[in-house]
Design a protein around this motif. Structure first.
Motif, PDB file in Angstrom:
ATOM      1  N   TYR A  54       0.847  -1.194   0.000  1.00 10.79           N
ATOM      2  CA  TYR A  54       0.000   0.000   0.000  1.00 10.79           C
ATOM      3  C   TYR A  54       0.884   1.245   0.000  1.00 10.79           C
ATOM      4  CZ  TYR A  54      -4.447   2.297   0.332  1.00 10.79           C
ATOM      5  OH  TYR A  54      -5.568   3.030   0.030  1.00 10.79           O
ATOM      6  N   PRO A  55       0.657   2.194  -0.921  1.00  9.82           N
ATOM      7  CA  PRO A  55       1.535   3.369  -1.035  1.00  9.82           C
ATOM      8  C   PRO A  55       1.301   4.398   0.074  1.00  9.82           C
ATOM      9  CG  PRO A  55      -0.212   3.475  -2.682  1.00  9.82           C
ATOM     10  CD  PRO A  55      -0.350   2.140  -2.005  1.00  9.82           C
ATOM     11  N   VAL A  56       2.395   4.858   0.678  1.00  9.14           N
ATOM     12  CA  VAL A  56       2.346   5.867   1.731  1.00  9.14           C
ATOM     13  C   VAL A  56       3.436   6.904   1.469  1.00  9.14           C
ATOM     14  CG1 VAL A  56       1.441   4.253   3.461  1.00  9.14           C
ATOM     15  CG2 VAL A  56       3.919   4.587   3.257  1.00  9.14           C
ATOM     16  N   VAL A  57       3.304   8.050   2.133  1.00  6.14           N
ATOM     17  CA  VAL A  57       4.366   9.056   2.174  1.00  6.14           C
ATOM     18  C   VAL A  57       4.610   9.408   3.632  1.00  6.14           C
ATOM     19  CG1 VAL A  57       3.872  10.022  -0.097  1.00  6.14           C
ATOM     20  CG2 VAL A  57       2.693  10.947   1.898  1.00  6.14           C
ATOM     21  N   GLU A  58       5.768   9.965   3.913  1.00  6.24           N
ATOM     22  CA  GLU A  58       6.049  10.380   5.283  1.00  6.24           C
ATOM     23  C   GLU A  58       5.285  11.650   5.615  1.00  6.24           C
ATOM     24  OE1 GLU A  58      10.120  10.802   6.266  1.00  6.24           O
ATOM     25  OE2 GLU A  58      10.586   8.669   6.049  1.00  6.24           O
ATOM     26  N   GLY A  59       4.676  11.660   6.807  1.00  4.81           N
ATOM     27  CA  GLY A  59       4.000  12.857   7.265  1.00  4.81           C
ATOM     28  C   GLY A  59       4.966  14.030   7.352  1.00  4.81           C
ATOM     29  N   GLU A  60       4.424  15.223   7.260  1.00  3.44           N
ATOM     30  CA  GLU A  60       5.269  16.402   7.168  1.00  3.44           C
ATOM     31  C   GLU A  60       5.943  16.744   8.491  1.00  3.44           C
ATOM     32  OE1 GLU A  60       7.031  18.994   4.593  1.00  3.44           O
ATOM     33  OE2 GLU A  60       5.509  17.486   4.098  1.00  3.44           O
ATOM     34  N   VAL A  61       5.261  16.565   9.620  1.00  4.26           N
ATOM     35  CA  VAL A  61       5.851  16.917  10.916  1.00  4.26           C
ATOM     36  C   VAL A  61       6.018  15.707  11.835  1.00  4.26           C
ATOM     37  CG1 VAL A  61       5.035  19.299  10.837  1.00  4.26           C
ATOM     38  CG2 VAL A  61       3.594  17.566  11.910  1.00  4.26           C
TER      39      VAL A  61
END
Length: 357
Positions: free
Chosen positions: A243-250
């Motif tokens: 499942y594709p994710v990105v790192e949260g900004e903070v």
């Protein structure tokens, strides 16, 4: 049987396209966020064949900032969300789901999320003083609610600081003001267990709240996934990939790359506020005000023209009682067969009990 494979659906918008082609999506324009969206949604759930409702042109908000309800309220829409196909009746979907939870659980450990460098959720980034939650058309769902609940069909991401497992839970989230929300987590839930581990280390607990996303994530956030198994891994097992994710900004938490709206902040021990009441799944209000985490939202990520996924409970049948009925029926069916009960023809856990009683 018509099928919708993993490659065909990567996010909520792909799912909407498929559902619209099936004739199971209706767009409603001009309904007010104050009670009208909630009332129309509730009336819709009571129909024998209810479509998903996509609300647009909501007063006080720009066109394109939308709210979706009724996502998983039919066998065809639920089948598509679970990547199983769209040609099911109730009984056929229950039978098709037999054994699936065990299969998905066994594959989950080999299906970690895929961390991407970027994703649609980062089309818009609001940090610090830029955060303004009033920009989103959060409905006031029930007339005696304590406020506007932005998190109903949500996925609240909290990581176990010891194992790194990320839990997704459908914990209700109420807007307090432009910068703050309350997060209600019942003691005993995985999210609370993980939060207490952070507090035990003398640290605050990072939290990311996705309030619009692939309906699959809303379903997994609202059912019982075994301890130690991340819903993101489970989702990977269902789609047959990662499942594709990105790192949260903070917070650095792995947020779904194609989420519509994500709020980031921290849970802090003792930092609570009275929350509620709230019209709950049994058809009654939750009874009064209770302490919930008070979270300062330090970052908002959202797509262009974002879609808030609403899943308000109420007297059954309500927004998510159907999918609970189907999932529980499949589990009971498996249990009866394993117990040696002969010639079981079918099982149905009725929505009148909220899909659980």
């Amino acid at each position: 049987m018509e099928r919708a494979g993993a490659a065909a659906i990567t996010d909520l918008r792909d799912w909407l396209d498929v559902v619209e082609d099936l004739g199971e999506l209706k767009t409603v324009r001009g309904a007010h966020w104050n009670l009208e969206i909630g009332a129309l949604s509730e009336a819709n759930y009571k129909q024998s064949k209810s479509p998903a409702l996509l609300f647009d042109e909501i007063p006080d908000h720009p066109p394109g900032f939308r709210v979706l309800t009724g996502a998983s309220g039919s066998p065809r829409r639920l089948g598509v969300a679970l990547r199983m196909g769209s040609g099911f009746t109730n009984a056929e979907l229950v039978k098709a789901l037999r054994g699936k939870p065990i299969e998905w659980e066994s594959k989950a450990q080999d299906s970690p999320p895929e961390v991407l460098p970027d994703g649609p959720v980062k089309e818009n980034l609001l940090l610090g003083d830029q955060v303004d939650l009033s920009r989103f058309p959060t409905p006031f769902w029930h007339k005696h609610d304590g406020g506007r609940f932005i998190g109903t069909g949500d996925a609240v991401l909290i990581k176990d600081p010891e194992t790194g497992v990320v839990n997704l839970g459908a914990y209700r989230v109420m807007v307090l003001d432009e910068r703050h929300v309350s997060v209600m987590i019942i003691p005993g839930k995985h999210g609370m267990q993980y939060a207490r581990k952070w507090f035990g280390r003398g640290e605050r607990c990072p939290v990311a709240i996705s309030v619009g996303h692939d309906p699959l994530l809303a379903i997994l956030s609202g059912i019982e996934i075994p301890t130690g198994v991340s819903e993101l891994n489970y989702a990977g097992a269902i789609i047959g990939g990662r499942y594709p994710v990105v790192e949260g900004e903070v917070t650095g938490l792995p947020v779904p790359a194609a989420s519509e709206i994500v709020l980031e902040g921290w849970l802090e021990e003792g930092k609570t506020i009275a929350e509620g009441p709230y019209g709950e799944w049994h058809g009654y209000y939750s009874g009064g005000e209770y302490p919930a985490f008070r979270v300062e939202v330090e970052a908002v990520l959202h797509r262009n023209d974002p879609i808030l996924l609403g899943s308000p409970p109420g007297k059954p049948p309500h927004d998510y009682s159907y999918f609970r009925s189907v999932m529980k029926s499949a589990l009971i069916f498996d249990s009866l067969v394993k117990a040696g009960v002969p010639a079981v023809q079918g099982v149905w856990c009725d929505e009148s009990g909220g899909g659980r009683l």
